[in-house]
Design an enzyme around this catalytic site. Structure first.
Site, PDB file in Angstrom:
ATOM      1  N   HIS A  74      -4.018  -0.539  -4.566  1.00  0.00           N
ATOM      2  CA  HIS A  74      -5.474  -0.741  -4.443  1.00  0.00           C
ATOM      3  C   HIS A  74      -6.111  -0.389  -5.799  1.00  0.00           C
ATOM      4  O   HIS A  74      -7.156   0.271  -5.855  1.00  0.00           O
ATOM      5  CB  HIS A  74      -6.067   0.154  -3.348  1.00  0.00           C
ATOM      6  CG  HIS A  74      -5.445  -0.029  -1.996  1.00  0.00           C
ATOM      7  ND1 HIS A  74      -5.772  -1.062  -1.146  1.00  0.00           N
ATOM      8  CD2 HIS A  74      -4.498   0.696  -1.349  1.00  0.00           C
ATOM      9  CE1 HIS A  74      -5.074  -0.956  -0.024  1.00  0.00           C
ATOM     10  NE2 HIS A  74      -4.289   0.099  -0.130  1.00  0.00           N
ATOM     11  N   GLU A  81     -12.396   9.117 -12.473  1.00  0.00           N
ATOM     12  CA  GLU A  81     -12.580  10.172 -13.460  1.00  0.00           C
ATOM     13  C   GLU A  81     -11.697   9.918 -14.668  1.00  0.00           C
ATOM     14  O   GLU A  81     -10.777   9.103 -14.631  1.00  0.00           O
ATOM     15  CB  GLU A  81     -12.210  11.533 -12.856  1.00  0.00           C
ATOM     16  CG  GLU A  81     -13.048  11.957 -11.675  1.00  0.00           C
ATOM     17  CD  GLU A  81     -12.597  13.302 -11.129  1.00  0.00           C
ATOM     18  OE1 GLU A  81     -12.066  14.118 -11.916  1.00  0.00           O
ATOM     19  OE2 GLU A  81     -12.738  13.534  -9.923  1.00  0.00           O
ATOM     20  N   SER A  88       0.837  -1.196   0.000  1.00  0.00           N
ATOM     21  CA  SER A  88       0.000   0.000   0.000  1.00  0.00           C
ATOM     22  C   SER A  88       0.875   1.251   0.000  1.00  0.00           C
ATOM     23  O   SER A  88       1.589   1.496  -0.964  1.00  0.00           O
ATOM     24  CB  SER A  88      -0.975  -0.040   1.182  1.00  0.00           C
ATOM     25  OG  SER A  88      -1.933   0.982   1.090  1.00  0.00           O
TER      26      SER A  88
END
Length: 283
Positions: A186, A162, A144
């Site tokens: 992720h 987006e 992460s």
């Protein structure tokens, strides 16, 4: 790398001590098969491993450090040290060099990559860690936030879902362990394709690597990696881009990128960064 196509997965990535950097997309399995964590453990020397855990990206470093310590103890690591660094001046303590000299593996946990870099970047600790990892003297893993800091350019934050635009991504300087890549984690789990494309549009001399949860890009050098885990690794390669409007548009306007190459890799697939090619898993 040319021999990889004719070798089995085990032959391609033998579980040997050292010489590996594991870039993990977060939320790796910590309970059941623990495939990625066990790969790190084996690469770090198995039961002979001396593992350092760097939890300072987390707001609760004691708890997250203890969690990984328990996992590696259960696997049978010989020695484990939690490197609990709360202030930047702590990371400049020369005693950490002695700790790192003893480590066969170092694991950087998740949390906030900006916090992690704020505490470690340009310190003797991280300089020594980078040197040892790059020449294969220890195995380094980051999950992460610990994965996000691997490149010279780092995604510090931003939005998701987006179309590509400069306002979608906040860039900063990472730790430079793998300087030629920009990592996002992720990845499909949080719909970050547009974010990574936006980052690559601003840094077209880098390769984008988007890593899903419970998935890892395992580098045996800075020139190639292999995928381990349950998800995918998305490679965004701008080497053949013919046009982009990125320098000419406002921050919130959409970016056009022509000729961008995208590859989606699964467990066992490899990617050769030097030659920009995918090597499929051997079945």
């Amino acid at each position: 790398m040319q021999q990889l196509e004719s070798l089995s997965l085990e032959q391609q990535m033998p579980l040997v001590k050292n010489n590996a950097i594991l870039v993990i997309g977060g939320a790796e399995d910590k309970v059941h098969g623990r495939e990625i964590l066990y790969t790190f453990f084996q690469r770090a020397g198995g039961q002979a491993a001396h593992i350092g855990i760097i939890p300072c990206a987390s707001r609760d470093p004691v708890a997250i450090g203890a969690r990984y310590q328990q996992i590696f103890e259960e696997m049978g690591a010989q020695a484990i040290e939690v490197m609990d660094i709360r202030e930047r001046d702590q990371s400049e303590d020369p005693a950490w060099k002695t700790s790192l000299e003893q480590c066969s593996g170092v694991f950087m946990t998740g949390g906030d990559q900006v916090r992690l870099c704020g505490l470690l970047a340009d310190t003797p600790l991280v300089e020594f860690l980078r040197q040892r990892a790059q020449i294969g003297e220890l195995t380094l893993a980051g999950t992460s936030a610990g994965a996000a800091v691997m490149g010279h350019h780092m995604i510090a934050g931003g939005g998701s879902g987006e179309s590509p635009n400069r306002s979608l991504v906040d860039m900063a300087t990472g730790l430079g362990i793998l300087p030629n890549v920009i990592v996002d984690q992720h990845f499909h789990n949080r719909n970050r394709m547009g974010r990574l494309m936006s980052a690559i549009a601003t840094q077209p001399d880098r390769i984008g690597i988007g890593i899903d949860e419970d998935t890892c890009a395992l580098f045996q050098s800075d020139e190639a990696f292999q995928v381990i885990g349950k998800g995918t690794v998305t490679v965004i390669d701008p080497s053949q881009v013919t046009h982009t409007n990125e320098p000419d548009v406002e921050a919130t306007q959409p970016i056009s990128i022509h000729g961008l190459r995208v590859h989606v890799l699964i467990h066992g697939d490899s990617y050769d960064l030097r030659h920009s090619r995918v090597i499929p898993a051997t079945t």
